[in-house]
Design an enzyme around this catalytic site. Structure first.
Site, PDB file in Angstrom:
ATOM      1  N   TYR A  63      37.013  19.995 -92.989  1.00 24.73           N
ATOM      2  CA  TYR A  63      38.168  20.302 -92.228  1.00 24.73           C
ATOM      3  C   TYR A  63      39.160  18.848 -91.734  1.00 24.73           C
ATOM      4  O   TYR A  63      39.869  19.170 -90.851  1.00 24.73           O
ATOM      5  CB  TYR A  63      37.632  20.849 -90.871  1.00 24.73           C
ATOM      6  CG  TYR A  63      36.907  22.206 -91.115  1.00 24.73           C
ATOM      7  CD1 TYR A  63      37.553  23.243 -91.511  1.00 24.73           C
ATOM      8  CD2 TYR A  63      35.673  22.426 -91.075  1.00 24.73           C
ATOM      9  CE1 TYR A  63      36.992  24.493 -91.906  1.00 24.73           C
ATOM     10  CE2 TYR A  63      34.994  23.362 -91.389  1.00 24.73           C
ATOM     11  CZ  TYR A  63      35.631  24.333 -91.742  1.00 24.73           C
ATOM     12  OH  TYR A  63      34.754  25.628 -92.184  1.00 24.73           O
TER      13      TYR A  63
ATOM     14  N   HIS B 128      35.132  37.088 -90.519  1.00 26.19           N
ATOM     15  CA  HIS B 128      34.566  37.703 -91.525  1.00 26.19           C
ATOM     16  C   HIS B 128      33.552  38.717 -91.227  1.00 26.19           C
ATOM     17  O   HIS B 128      32.819  39.389 -91.980  1.00 26.19           O
ATOM     18  CB  HIS B 128      33.651  36.622 -92.534  1.00 26.19           C
ATOM     19  CG  HIS B 128      34.559  35.303 -92.758  1.00 26.19           C
ATOM     20  ND1 HIS B 128      35.863  35.278 -93.314  1.00 26.19           N
ATOM     21  CD2 HIS B 128      34.283  34.117 -92.069  1.00 26.19           C
ATOM     22  CE1 HIS B 128      36.367  34.023 -93.514  1.00 26.19           C
ATOM     23  NE2 HIS B 128      35.432  33.388 -92.574  1.00 26.19           N
TER      24      HIS B 128
ATOM     25  N   ASN C 293      42.769  31.907 -84.655  1.00 27.08           N
ATOM     26  CA  ASN C 293      41.876  31.376 -85.785  1.00 27.08           C
ATOM     27  C   ASN C 293      40.327  31.635 -85.267  1.00 27.08           C
ATOM     28  O   ASN C 293      39.948  31.269 -84.483  1.00 27.08           O
ATOM     29  CB  ASN C 293      41.791  29.823 -85.924  1.00 27.08           C
ATOM     30  CG  ASN C 293      41.056  29.407 -86.991  1.00 27.08           C
ATOM     31  OD1 ASN C 293      39.998  30.161 -87.558  1.00 27.08           O
ATOM     32  ND2 ASN C 293      41.226  28.165 -87.612  1.00 27.08           N
TER      33      ASN C 293
ATOM     34  N   ARG D  73      32.025  16.913 -86.908  1.00 26.85           N
ATOM     35  CA  ARG D  73      31.375  17.002 -88.029  1.00 26.85           C
ATOM     36  C   ARG D  73      32.162  17.500 -89.168  1.00 26.85           C
ATOM     37  O   ARG D  73      33.030  18.084 -89.177  1.00 26.85           O
ATOM     38  CB  ARG D  73      30.027  18.054 -87.514  1.00 26.85           C
ATOM     39  CG  ARG D  73      29.381  17.631 -86.293  1.00 26.85           C
ATOM     40  CD  ARG D  73      28.361  18.540 -85.966  1.00 26.85           C
ATOM     41  NE  ARG D  73      27.449  18.377 -87.112  1.00 26.85           N
ATOM     42  CZ  ARG D  73      26.505  17.531 -87.555  1.00 26.85           C
ATOM     43  NH1 ARG D  73      26.112  16.643 -86.703  1.00 26.85           N
ATOM     44  NH2 ARG D  73      25.630  17.482 -88.758  1.00 26.85           N
TER      45      ARG D  73
ATOM     46  N   ALA E  92      34.456  31.791 -87.854  1.00 22.16           N
ATOM     47  CA  ALA E  92      33.373  32.585 -88.417  1.00 22.16           C
ATOM     48  C   ALA E  92      33.541  34.287 -87.989  1.00 22.16           C
ATOM     49  O   ALA E  92      33.282  35.133 -88.984  1.00 22.16           O
ATOM     50  CB  ALA E  92      32.093  32.348 -88.192  1.00 22.16           C
TER      51      ALA E  92
ATOM     52  N   ARG F 104      36.877  29.073-101.293  1.00 22.93           N
ATOM     53  CA  ARG F 104      35.428  28.724-100.556  1.00 22.93           C
ATOM     54  C   ARG F 104      34.478  29.949-100.939  1.00 22.93           C
ATOM     55  O   ARG F 104      34.645  30.506-101.896  1.00 22.93           O
ATOM     56  CB  ARG F 104      35.529  28.581 -99.175  1.00 22.93           C
ATOM     57  CG  ARG F 104      36.388  27.181 -98.670  1.00 22.93           C
ATOM     58  CD  ARG F 104      36.615  26.804 -97.187  1.00 22.93           C
ATOM     59  NE  ARG F 104      35.171  26.525 -96.901  1.00 22.93           N
ATOM     60  CZ  ARG F 104      35.074  26.213 -95.559  1.00 22.93           C
ATOM     61  NH1 ARG F 104      35.740  26.802 -94.801  1.00 22.93           N
ATOM     62  NH2 ARG F 104      33.704  25.930 -95.061  1.00 22.93           N
TER      63      ARG F 104
ATOM     64  N   GLU G 129      47.299  35.254 -87.969  1.00 19.80           N
ATOM     65  CA  GLU G 129      45.993  34.882 -88.222  1.00 19.80           C
ATOM     66  C   GLU G 129      46.257  33.169 -89.017  1.00 19.80           C
ATOM     67  O   GLU G 129      46.878  33.236 -89.857  1.00 19.80           O
ATOM     68  CB  GLU G 129      45.123  35.637 -88.867  1.00 19.80           C
ATOM     69  CG  GLU G 129      43.838  35.264 -89.279  1.00 19.80           C
ATOM     70  CD  GLU G 129      43.169  36.072 -90.295  1.00 19.80           C
ATOM     71  OE1 GLU G 129      43.664  37.184 -90.697  1.00 19.80           O
ATOM     72  OE2 GLU G 129      41.848  35.719 -90.993  1.00 19.80           O
TER      73      GLU G 129
ATOM     74  N   PRO H  91      34.512  30.379 -82.597  1.00 23.22           N
ATOM     75  CA  PRO H  91      33.170  29.455 -82.768  1.00 23.22           C
ATOM     76  C   PRO H  91      33.518  28.485 -83.749  1.00 23.22           C
ATOM     77  O   PRO H  91      33.948  28.226 -84.816  1.00 23.22           O
ATOM     78  CB  PRO H  91      32.245  30.290 -83.024  1.00 23.22           C
ATOM     79  CG  PRO H  91      32.966  31.649 -83.956  1.00 23.22           C
ATOM     80  CD  PRO H  91      34.313  31.793 -83.225  1.00 23.22           C
ATOM     81  N   ASN H  92      32.886  26.992 -83.130  1.00 19.86           N
ATOM     82  CA  ASN H  92      32.639  25.916 -83.687  1.00 19.86           C
ATOM     83  C   ASN H  92      34.108  25.119 -83.870  1.00 19.86           C
ATOM     84  O   ASN H  92      33.763  24.045 -84.349  1.00 19.86           O
ATOM     85  CB  ASN H  92      31.966  26.040 -84.991  1.00 19.86           C
ATOM     86  CG  ASN H  92      30.468  26.630 -84.821  1.00 19.86           C
ATOM     87  OD1 ASN H  92      29.692  25.906 -84.016  1.00 19.86           O
ATOM     88  ND2 ASN H  92      30.252  27.616 -85.606  1.00 19.86           N
TER      89      ASN H  92
ATOM     90  N   ARG I 283      33.660  34.311 -97.345  1.00 20.89           N
ATOM     91  CA  ARG I 283      34.921  33.768 -96.379  1.00 20.89           C
ATOM     92  C   ARG I 283      35.995  34.531 -97.018  1.00 20.89           C
ATOM     93  O   ARG I 283      37.237  34.395 -96.446  1.00 20.89           O
ATOM     94  CB  ARG I 283      34.881  32.404 -96.645  1.00 20.89           C
ATOM     95  CG  ARG I 283      33.870  31.673 -95.997  1.00 20.89           C
ATOM     96  CD  ARG I 283      34.167  30.295 -95.441  1.00 20.89           C
ATOM     97  NE  ARG I 283      32.978  29.242 -95.533  1.00 20.89           N
ATOM     98  CZ  ARG I 283      32.540  29.133 -94.411  1.00 20.89           C
ATOM     99  NH1 ARG I 283      32.801  29.676 -93.117  1.00 20.89           N
ATOM    100  NH2 ARG I 283      31.310  28.328 -94.337  1.00 20.89           N
TER     101      ARG I 283
ATOM    102  N   HIS J  40      44.197  29.791 -90.660  1.00 17.54           N
ATOM    103  CA  HIS J  40      42.713  29.062 -90.981  1.00 17.54           C
ATOM    104  C   HIS J  40      43.062  27.732 -91.661  1.00 17.54           C
ATOM    105  O   HIS J  40      44.025  27.576 -92.210  1.00 17.54           O
ATOM    106  CB  HIS J  40      42.112  29.744 -92.220  1.00 17.54           C
ATOM    107  CG  HIS J  40      41.499  31.260 -91.604  1.00 17.54           C
ATOM    108  ND1 HIS J  40      40.448  31.363 -90.911  1.00 17.54           N
ATOM    109  CD2 HIS J  40      42.098  32.526 -91.761  1.00 17.54           C
ATOM    110  CE1 HIS J  40      40.433  32.711 -90.655  1.00 17.54           C
ATOM    111  NE2 HIS J  40      41.380  33.189 -91.189  1.00 17.54           N
ATOM    112  N   ILE J  41      42.504  26.720 -90.871  1.00 16.51           N
ATOM    113  CA  ILE J  41      42.695  25.412 -91.317  1.00 16.51           C
ATOM    114  C   ILE J  41      42.382  25.198 -93.285  1.00 16.51           C
ATOM    115  O   ILE J  41      43.433  24.638 -93.673  1.00 16.51           O
ATOM    116  CB  ILE J  41      41.760  24.559 -90.550  1.00 16.51           C
ATOM    117  CG1 ILE J  41      42.032  24.731 -89.313  1.00 16.51           C
ATOM    118  CG2 ILE J  41      41.809  22.854 -91.214  1.00 16.51           C
ATOM    119  CD1 ILE J  41      40.876  24.099 -88.173  1.00 16.51           C
ATOM    120  N   SER J  42      41.244  25.659 -93.443  1.00 26.44           N
ATOM    121  CA  SER J  42      40.823  25.491 -94.916  1.00 26.44           C
ATOM    122  C   SER J  42      41.407  26.673 -95.621  1.00 26.44           C
ATOM    123  O   SER J  42      41.810  27.916 -94.878  1.00 26.44           O
ATOM    124  CB  SER J  42      39.443  25.631 -94.865  1.00 26.44           C
ATOM    125  OG  SER J  42      38.765  26.774 -94.384  1.00 26.44           O
TER     126      SER J  42
END
Ligand code: CA2
Length: 143
Positions: A23, A80, A74, A18, A77, A107, A98, A10-11, A111, A100-102
Site C-alpha cells: 500500500y 469481498h 473503500n 504496516r 476487506a 492479487r 468504489e 477495516p484496517n 480479492r 481501492h488503493i491496490s
C-alpha cells in the site's frame, strides 16, 4: 454546499504504518488531507469516516440519506464479503464510487470479487491515492 462522504473500511487506519510493500507509505491522514485540499478547489464539503466494524459502516450509510450527495467508499476487506454494505448502499441510492488503493485483480483470487461494485457508478482500483481524488472530481461533477 454539496457534501460528499468518504468511507473507509477495516484496517485502512493502519495504512503507511504496516505493509508498505503493498500500500506504499501513504497514511489515511495523507489521503484525507489531499481530499480536503481538492474539495476546497471544487467547492464541495467532505466528511470522513473510517471504521473496522461492518454495522457502523451500514449505520453511517443509512444516516447519509438527505444529508450527503455522493459517497466514495473503500470497503477494504468488506468489499469481498459484505452483502450488508451492498444492501445499505442499494437502499439509499446516493451516487457512489468504489475505490481501492491496490489493484485487487492482480492479487489473491479472493480479492477479485466485489459485492459492492454492482450498486456503484463504478470502481477504481490500483491507482493509489489518485483513485480517491479522481472519484471526488467525478462524483462532484455528477451531483
Ligand atoms: O486496495 C485496497 O484499497 C483494499 O480495499 C485494501 C484492503 C484489502 O482488504 C482489499 O482487498 C483491498 C486492506 C486495507 C488496509 O489493510 C492493511 C493491511 C496491512 C497493513 C496496513 C493496511
Amino acid at each position: 454546499m454539496k457534501k460528499v462522504l468518504v468511507l473507509n473500511g477495516p484496517n485502512i487506519n493502519m495504512l503507511g504504518i504496516r505493509e508498505p510493500a503493498i500500500y506504499g507509505n501513504i497514511t489515511l491522514a495523507d489521503i484525507e488531507k489531499s481530499l480536503t485540499a481538492l474539495a476546497k478547489e471544487l467547492k464541495v464539503e467532505v466528511e470522513f469516516f473510517q471504521s473496522n466494524h461492518e454495522g457502523e459502516i451500514v449505520d453511517k450509510i443509512q444516516n447519509s440519506l438527505n444529508k450527503i450527495c455522493g459517497i466514495i467508499i473503500n470497503p477494504a476487506a468488506f468489499t469481498h464479503t459484505s452483502i450488508a454494505i451492498r444492501d445499505a448502499l442499494s437502499s439509499i441510492s446516493i451516487p457512489t464510487i468504489e475505490v481501492h488503493i491496490s489493484n485487487i485483480y492482480t492479487r489473491e483470487e479472493f480479492r477479485h470479487k466485489s459485492y459492492i461494485t454492482a450498486v456503484t457508478i463504478g470502481q477504481i482500483a490500483g491507482l493509489g491515492i489518485d483513485g480517491y481524488l479522481f472519484a471526488l472530481r467525478k462524483i462532484t461533477s455528477l451531483t
